[in-house]
Design a protein around this motif. Structure first.
Motif, PDB file in Angstrom:
ATOM      1  N   LEU A 168      -6.785   4.092   2.299  1.00  0.00           N
ATOM      2  CA  LEU A 168      -7.010   2.992   3.240  1.00  0.00           C
ATOM      3  C   LEU A 168      -7.494   3.533   4.582  1.00  0.00           C
ATOM      4  O   LEU A 168      -8.441   2.990   5.169  1.00  0.00           O
ATOM      5  N   VAL A 180       0.835  -1.206   0.000  1.00  0.00           N
ATOM      6  CA  VAL A 180       0.000   0.000   0.000  1.00  0.00           C
ATOM      7  C   VAL A 180       0.869   1.255   0.000  1.00  0.00           C
ATOM      8  O   VAL A 180       0.535   2.248  -0.655  1.00  0.00           O
ATOM      9  N   GLU A 220      -7.357  -2.899   1.788  1.00  0.00           N
ATOM     10  CA  GLU A 220      -6.106  -2.520   1.104  1.00  0.00           C
ATOM     11  C   GLU A 220      -6.266  -2.635  -0.408  1.00  0.00           C
ATOM     12  O   GLU A 220      -5.831  -1.750  -1.152  1.00  0.00           O
TER      13      GLU A 220
END
Length: 174
Positions: free
Chosen positions: A90, A80, A135
């Motif tokens: 996120l 991420v 995610e």
């Protein structure tokens, strides 16, 4: 193009054909992609029973195909932090859909209704519920038109005007 594959796809849809599916996707230029969180969700003991041999086999297959430990690397791992804007997305997703997990009053209400138990709340993976899926959504939203999400979960992902929106269609703790 990359396919962001959710945990449930490995566990329920392609459990016996992980290599064949990942290899075919790679040959067609659409790599199967996961995050480290997806891999940890597959690991027996996270929320899967450690004694479940098929769960262990699934984890081993995905791990080996991700890190190339058997000489074949056909699953790509993305972080991420490597996608600009994904970490912030996120945080927004987790706050919007999962902030109830830190609301003591609401958790007490759920326990009193029998929706969850105190043991559920005490589990180490409780606060990480659906983190891998979140995610994947964050990555897909931050890097438009680069990733597609592959899931067979009860949640639904909709593509609307080149943006991805998550509609939670499951009961609080499914």
């Amino acid at each position: 193009m990359y396919y962001l594959v959710d945990t449930n796809v490995f566990l329920h849809a392609i459990r016996d054909n992980i290599f064949a599916v990942a290899d075919l996707c790679k040959k067609n230029g659409t790599d199967v992609t996961i995050t480290d969180t997806i891999l940890s969700e597959l690991e027996p003991g996270y929320h899967l029973e450690g004694e479940d041999k098929t769960a262990k086999d699934t984890y081993n297959s995905v791990y080996n195909l991700s890190y190339g430990t058997m000489g074949i690397k056909v699953i790509r791992i993305v972080n991420v932090d490597d996608i600009p804007g994904a970490k912030e997305e996120l945080k927004r997703i987790r706050k919007r859909f999962y902030s109830w997990m830190t609301d003591i009053t609401y958790l007490k209400h759920l326990v009193s209704q029998g929706a969850i138990s105190l043991d559920d709340i005490k589990k180490k993976n409780f606060r990480k519920k659906d983190l891998g899926e979140c995610e994947l959504i964050a990555i897909a939203k931050a890097a438009e038109n680069v990733y597609e999400i592959v899931t067979n979960d009860k949640g639904r992902v909709f593509y609307i005007q080149n943006k991805i929106y998550l509609m939670i269609m499951r009961w609080v703790l499914a």
